[in-house]
Design an enzyme around this catalytic site. Structure first.
Site, PDB file in Angstrom:
ATOM      1  N   ASP A 390       0.418  -1.085   0.303  1.00 18.33           N
ATOM      2  CA  ASP A 390       0.132   0.178  -0.167  1.00 18.33           C
ATOM      3  C   ASP A 390       0.918   1.155  -0.103  1.00 18.33           C
ATOM      4  O   ASP A 390       0.401   2.172  -0.736  1.00 18.33           O
ATOM      5  CB  ASP A 390      -0.543  -0.438   0.682  1.00 18.33           C
ATOM      6  CG  ASP A 390      -2.187  -0.769   1.219  1.00 18.33           C
ATOM      7  OD1 ASP A 390      -2.414  -1.469  -0.206  1.00 18.33           O
ATOM      8  OD2 ASP A 390      -2.202  -1.395   2.082  1.00 18.33           O
ATOM      9  N   VAL A 391       1.798   1.552   0.714  1.00 16.20           N
ATOM     10  CA  VAL A 391       3.268   2.291   0.745  1.00 16.20           C
ATOM     11  C   VAL A 391       4.014   2.218  -0.657  1.00 16.20           C
ATOM     12  O   VAL A 391       4.466   4.023  -0.421  1.00 16.20           O
ATOM     13  CB  VAL A 391       3.707   2.636   1.888  1.00 16.20           C
ATOM     14  CG1 VAL A 391       3.427   2.061   3.176  1.00 16.20           C
ATOM     15  CG2 VAL A 391       4.681   1.139   1.795  1.00 16.20           C
TER      16      VAL A 391
END
Lengths: 463, 111
Positions: A390-391
């Site tokens: 996600d990052v």
């Protein structure tokens, strides 16, 4: 020892705590800072021991048991398990505050019945019990979740927030009774504590793994505030000062974590991540995924002059930090610049990745913050993503409907080539597909993080 | 006025009944929070985990309170809670400082 001398020594301890924390502002002075903090604690404890007549046997029993347990835990713990350990220690600190305030009510029950203890003392006692108990049970739940004890994973049910509201009301009601009917102070105190223990469980039990950095930071803050509240109960400045330093530290870390996820604290604690519009299915997104081999990656790296490695929680799970160190050393020897791009919420607690990489003896100068990496990302030849998802999801930047829209990410997709090391195309915590994996400049290297990195190292050596 | 409050504070400290000087204690609390904010915003993200475990150890200062509840002559049940509190807080203090020390030893400069 006179009260004045004792209080002066407490002042000295408070100063040492502040100086010690100041040492933590740089890796070079940090070891000394921590030792100064420990010295401050020693001063405070020794002064307390000489201030009155104590039941020495009991004190020694408590100190010895605690010291052995603390020693064993601190020496045996794996660096990948740091988040659990911090959660556990937090909880114990909170628990100690509950017990101290509870003991105070018993020890001073005569004075309280006579009305010698003012309303402020009673309020502080209730707060001590409330905050301490929430910290205790909340931290233990966080510990269990981080330890991946199965039965405790994300439990959410309808009406959970209403229940939490009721429990908080019960805590405050109990506190009200404690203050207005001090002759039954102990009874109401344990009522408050019981309700707060249940509240702590329900507050944390529904929170998912990737939000753990926020929860741990928040509980850290609570453990400080609980100690400060105990300081109010006993009228002891050193408890108040030390406790409020910790409280402030936790609040700042909580805020940094929330900003790094572009979510409010309320959203992390009570909300769910939801898309505000249609989200593409994984099959659509992943139609053009290209897979690669360790040999191909080795070739790409041999001609790269600048490489950025972006670690995520997967690195910790795979214990890949030492393999990554080997790779970075090999590349550095070949005059390639290697840096590590670290997202503030990568891992399960603030700074988790930094500790793992430091454990693998990667120098701290090579660890770069998100903003520094992003500002020069277009000059990076190869970005290697190890166990992060996600990052590094560009949807956060481009798709306003995405559940992670607006979250700051590391813009690896802007590097010339991106290598993503991952076991499968399974989604990260946000549960959404990541278009990075199918981007034109991305190559997927499927496999266990540690094994995949070791394969690359081997391929470079042989090539 | 200020001197009065101070005298009151020392007297309360002597008698150890705690309350009565709430405002003075509150002043200390608020000022300490400001100091905390000032220092901690300067700590780099690289050291955030050691900061957490180190500040955690500091919150073990509850140990001082725990010891204070073990005066000779206090009721048995109060002492039971006191011993438990001493043990819990000591785990927090010893474990916290030690693990932070271990962790910080790993942060090295480029050779």
């Amino acid at each position: 020892m006179s009260a004045e001398l004792r209080d002066l020594c407490y002042l000295l301890a408070a100063i040492l705590f502040i100086v010690g924390l100041k040492g933590l502002t740089h890796p070079r002075s940090a070891v000394r800072g921590n030792l100064i903090g420990a010295l401050a604690m020693l001063v405070a404890v020794v002064v307390t021991l000489f201030s009155r007549n104590f039941d020495w046997t009991l004190i020694i029993v408590g100190l010895v048991i605690g010291a052995i347990a603390g020693l064993v835990l601190a020496v045996k713990i794996q660096m990948t398990a740091m988040p659990q350990l911090v959660a556990l220690f937090n909880g114990l600190g909170g628990g100690a505050s509950v017990l101290v305030a509870g003991a105070y009510l018993i020890n001073k029950s005569d004075a309280i019945t006579r009305g010698d203890v003012g309303i402020d003392g009673l309020i502080s006692t209730a707060l001590s019990g409330l905050i301490g108990a929430v910290t205790f049970s909340g931290s233990l739940v966080a510990f269990a979740k981080l330890q991946e004890i199965k039965f405790i994973q994300n439990i959410r049910f309808p009406g959970m927030q209403a229940l939490n509201g009721l429990l908080l009301a019960a805590c405050l009601g109990g506190a009200g009774l404690l203050v207005t009917q001090p002759e039954h102070a102990s009874l109401y105190y344990w009522l408050v504590v019981t309700a707060a223990l249940v509240l702590g469980v329900f507050l944390v039990v529904g929170i998912g793994g990737a939000d753990m950095p926020v929860v741990i930071a928040l509980l850290n803050s609570y453990s400080g505030l609980a100690a400060a509240a105990t300081g109010f109960v006993l009228g002891n400045n050193v408890l108040i000062i030390a406790g409020s330093l910790v409280g402030a530290s936790g609040v700042i870390l909580t805020q940094i974590m929330c900003v790094a996820m572009n979510r409010s604290l309320t959203n992390v604690l009570f909300g769910t991540m939801q898309a505000s519009g249609p989200v593409q299915s994984a099959d659509e997104v992943y139609a053009t995924v290209k897979s690669t081999s360790a040999d191909e990656v080795a070739m790409l790296l041999s001609v790269a002059s600048r490489v950025v490695i972006v670690p995520g929680y997967g690195l910790a799970v795979a214990q890949a930090q030492h393999a990554v160190r080997e790779l970075s050393e090999l590349l550095t020897e070949a005059d390639t610049t290697v840096e590590f791009g670290i997202h503030p919420v990568a891992g399960r607690m603030p700074g988790h990745m930094n500790v793992l990489l430091a454990e693998a003896e990667i120098p701290y100068e090579a660890l770069k913050e998100m903003a520094d990496v992003n500002s020069e990302i277009d000059q990076v030849d190869v970005a290697i993503v190890v166990g992060a998802n996600d990052v590094v999801n560009p949807d956060a930047r481009t798709d306003p409907n995405s559940p992670i829209a607006g979250m700051p990410i590391i813009d690896v997709d802007k590097a010339r080539t991106v290598i993503v090391i991952k076991r499968s195309l399974s989604p990260g915590f946000a549960g959404i597909p990541n278009p990075l994996f199918a981007a034109e400049n991305t190559l997927m290297l499927f496999g266990d993080g540690k094994q995949a990195v070791l394969d690359i190292v081997k391929a470079i050596r042989e090539g | 006025m200020l001197t009065n409050t101070f005298v009151l504070a020392t007297e309360t400290a002597k008698s150890d009944t705690g309350a009565g000087t709430a405002v003075l204690l509150l002043t200390v609390f608020v000022l300490a929070i400001f100091i905390g904010f000032e220092i901690i915003t300067k700590i780099p993200p690289t050291l955030h985990t050691p900061l957490m475990s180190g500040s955690n150890a500091i919150s073990g200062i509850a140990l001082v309170g725990a010891i204070a509840s073990l005066e000779t002559g206090f009721p048995v049940f109060g002492k039971v809670l006191g011993v438990l509190a001493v043990a819990l807080a000591t785990v927090n203090v010893v474990g916290g400082f030690l693990v932070t020390h271990r962790m910080l030893g790993m942060f090295r400069k480029k050779k």
